[in-house]
Design an enzyme around this catalytic site. Structure first.
Site, PDB file in Angstrom:
ATOM      1  N   ARG A 177      -4.058   0.487  -2.474  1.00  0.00           N
ATOM      2  CA  ARG A 177      -3.447  -0.841  -2.436  1.00  0.00           C
ATOM      3  C   ARG A 177      -2.902  -1.282  -3.793  1.00  0.00           C
ATOM      4  O   ARG A 177      -3.465  -0.947  -4.830  1.00  0.00           O
ATOM      5  CB  ARG A 177      -4.469  -1.864  -1.930  1.00  0.00           C
ATOM      6  CG  ARG A 177      -4.926  -1.591  -0.488  1.00  0.00           C
ATOM      7  CD  ARG A 177      -6.013  -2.551  -0.036  1.00  0.00           C
ATOM      8  NE  ARG A 177      -6.358  -2.296   1.356  1.00  0.00           N
ATOM      9  CZ  ARG A 177      -7.255  -1.400   1.753  1.00  0.00           C
ATOM     10  NH1 ARG A 177      -7.901  -0.673   0.844  1.00  0.00           N
ATOM     11  NH2 ARG A 177      -7.499  -1.223   3.031  1.00  0.00           N
ATOM     12  N   HIS A 230       0.059   5.675   1.033  1.00  0.00           N
ATOM     13  CA  HIS A 230      -0.888   6.645   1.574  1.00  0.00           C
ATOM     14  C   HIS A 230      -0.678   7.971   0.848  1.00  0.00           C
ATOM     15  O   HIS A 230       0.456   8.341   0.545  1.00  0.00           O
ATOM     16  CB  HIS A 230      -0.686   6.819   3.075  1.00  0.00           C
ATOM     17  CG  HIS A 230      -0.711   5.534   3.835  1.00  0.00           C
ATOM     18  ND1 HIS A 230      -1.801   4.686   3.818  1.00  0.00           N
ATOM     19  CD2 HIS A 230       0.228   4.924   4.602  1.00  0.00           C
ATOM     20  CE1 HIS A 230      -1.536   3.616   4.560  1.00  0.00           C
ATOM     21  NE2 HIS A 230      -0.316   3.735   5.037  1.00  0.00           N
ATOM     22  N   HIS A 279       4.784   0.094   0.812  1.00  0.00           N
ATOM     23  CA  HIS A 279       5.206  -0.742   1.933  1.00  0.00           C
ATOM     24  C   HIS A 279       4.173  -1.817   2.210  1.00  0.00           C
ATOM     25  O   HIS A 279       3.018  -1.733   1.781  1.00  0.00           O
ATOM     26  CB  HIS A 279       5.418   0.109   3.193  1.00  0.00           C
ATOM     27  CG  HIS A 279       4.163   0.756   3.719  1.00  0.00           C
ATOM     28  ND1 HIS A 279       3.644   1.909   3.175  1.00  0.00           N
ATOM     29  CD2 HIS A 279       3.327   0.416   4.739  1.00  0.00           C
ATOM     30  CE1 HIS A 279       2.542   2.253   3.831  1.00  0.00           C
ATOM     31  NE2 HIS A 279       2.335   1.361   4.792  1.00  0.00           N
ATOM     32  N   GLU A 285       3.231   7.471   9.007  1.00  0.00           N
ATOM     33  CA  GLU A 285       3.200   6.562  10.148  1.00  0.00           C
ATOM     34  C   GLU A 285       4.607   6.125  10.535  1.00  0.00           C
ATOM     35  O   GLU A 285       5.549   6.197   9.740  1.00  0.00           O
ATOM     36  CB  GLU A 285       2.335   5.336   9.827  1.00  0.00           C
ATOM     37  CG  GLU A 285       2.806   4.524   8.640  1.00  0.00           C
ATOM     38  CD  GLU A 285       1.785   3.491   8.184  1.00  0.00           C
ATOM     39  OE1 GLU A 285       2.195   2.355   7.919  1.00  0.00           O
ATOM     40  OE2 GLU A 285       0.594   3.834   8.069  1.00  0.00           O
ATOM     41  N   GLN A 304       0.811  -1.211   0.000  1.00  0.00           N
ATOM     42  CA  GLN A 304       0.000   0.000   0.000  1.00  0.00           C
ATOM     43  C   GLN A 304       0.843   1.258   0.000  1.00  0.00           C
ATOM     44  O   GLN A 304       2.041   1.222   0.302  1.00  0.00           O
ATOM     45  CB  GLN A 304      -0.915  -0.003   1.228  1.00  0.00           C
ATOM     46  CG  GLN A 304      -0.175  -0.091   2.552  1.00  0.00           C
ATOM     47  CD  GLN A 304      -1.119  -0.369   3.724  1.00  0.00           C
ATOM     48  OE1 GLN A 304      -1.439   0.539   4.484  1.00  0.00           O
ATOM     49  NE2 GLN A 304      -1.545  -1.621   3.857  1.00  0.00           N
TER      50      GLN A 304
END
Length: 395
Positions: free
Chosen positions: A280, A103, A261, A138, A101
């Site tokens: 994804r 972001h 990642h 993240e 995926q």
């Protein structure tokens, strides 16, 4: 507010990729139903909001408590910038791979969210890309050995791996990448793989698995493991494209927007901006929008030694610096000495080991391994003592 520290009761997510005993083994948190315990969410996200034990109101949702006194709970600066708790803190335990995926950036998330709203795509629709107008940087912190894929390998390394596998139908696109080792050509090759017809994709995967059947080293071992859970998934080629890394306990890795990642196995802590936007590329049965994903992917290559976040150790704290304002992350070693902690923003503390007591002039709360607490901005200052380890999420 008379109370400024609250013990949390958190939401458990039972995704099928989760480990049945990973969280139980590390934290001693019971799993009476023997379902996969994939994630425990600590925070105020509407899809998994923590509950707090409030002296006046009893058990209530953390987001409700924040809404009642937002500036006292978050601080004026955080409230003005984010309007709510800007981060989500998780315990994550994977028994098999999560999807490959990326972001989106904050700008792209806002544009994509508005566009899909305009098109009338329901927020819970299977083909919805953007669940909110926020980015999702993240950081993952390993509690056990933690295996992941992250960022594109050096192009020369990608070419070598594909040439070693030597799939006849990929010789031409790989030779093009070898002769033009540039991110744009890597993007072209990546898009080519994602847009294969079903029959061609299945044929290439069959050839891949046959070619590596006798290989006993990485990244081919990872491909074999993934094939057990995700047969006929284009994600089986990704270990040849992305770095495969195993974080050791105490190591951390920051993932910015547009970074491809996938987490593969292990138990760790994850802290992120308060978002649920995921695009994804494979290892999933969920919706894949290849063009949107490619438009939100960074095709820059990184070497394996560039992937980890370098910690800063000061006194009894280990700080993992991140280049975003949504969150910060520290590990705190506590002992029998009484230490003071200044509060500049809302905090969530998770006890990783031992037993630690938090105190203000009027309150005291003890955290044992696996327990967590919310600390309001208005606390100003608290002390902690007791032999143990705390993970601190704040902004």
């Amino acid at each position: 507010m008379s109370q400024t520290i609250w013990k949390l009761e958190n939401t458990t997510k039972h995704y099928d990729w989760g480990s049945i005993d990973g969280i139980t083994n590390f934290f001693g948190i019971a799993n009476p139903t023997s379902q996969p315990m994939a994630e425990i969410w600590m925070g105020a996200h509407p899809l998994g909001c923590s509950l707090v034990f409030d002296a006046k109101q009893g058990k209530i949702r953390l987001d409700k408590l924040i809404q009642e006194n937002p500036e006292q709970m978050l601080g004026a600066k955080t409230y003005q910038n984010f309007a709510s708790l800007p981060f989500l803190f998780k315990i994550l335990s994977a028994n098999k791979a999560l999807s490959i995926q990326v972001h989106p950036t904050l700008e792209n998330a806002k544009l994509g969210f508005a566009k899909e709203n305009q098109l009338g795509i329901a927020l819970d629709a299977a083909n919805r890309n953007y669940k909110d107008p926020n980015h999702k940087p993240e950081l993952i912190y390993a509690l056990t050995p933690y295996k992941a894929m992250r960022s594109f390998r050096q192009i020369e390394e990608i070419v070598t791996l594909f040439e070693t596998v030597a799939i006849p139908d990929l010789i031409e696109p790989i030779s093009q990448l070898a002769s033009n080792p540039h991110p744009d050509q890597l993007k072209h090759f990546f898009a080519y793989l994602l847009n294969l017809s079903e029959s061609v994709k299945n044929s290439l995967i069959e050839q891949l698995l046959l070619k590596i059947s006798s290989f006993e080293e990485e990244p081919y071992l990872t491909i074999k493991t993934l094939a057990n859970d995700y047969p006929n998934d284009i994600g089986l080629f990704m270990p040849l494209l992305l770095n495969v890394i195993e974080l050791q306990p105490g190591q951390a890795m920051f993932l910015s927007a547009k970074t491809p990642h996938a987490y593969l196995s292990g138990t760790g802590l994850e802290i992120m901006a308060n978002s649920d936007n995921v695009l994804r590329a494979g290892l999933t049965h969920k919706y894949i929008d290849s063009s949107e994903l490619i438009n939100n992917t960074d095709f820059t290559s990184l070497a394996l030694n560039q992937l980890l976040t370098k910690p800063i150790v000061k006194d009894n704290k280990i700080d993992f610096p991140v280049p975003v304002n949504d969150f910060k992350f520290e590990i705190i070693q506590s002992d029998e000495n009484i230490r003071n902690e200044k509060v500049d923003s809302a905090q969530i503390l998770l006890c990783l080991d031992g037993k630690v007591t938090l105190s203000t002039d009027t309150e005291s709360l003890t955290l044992q391994k696996g327990e967590s607490a919310f600390i309001a901005y208005q606390t100003g200052l608290y002390s902690y003592t007791g032999v143990g380890v705390l993970a601190k999420a704040f902004d």
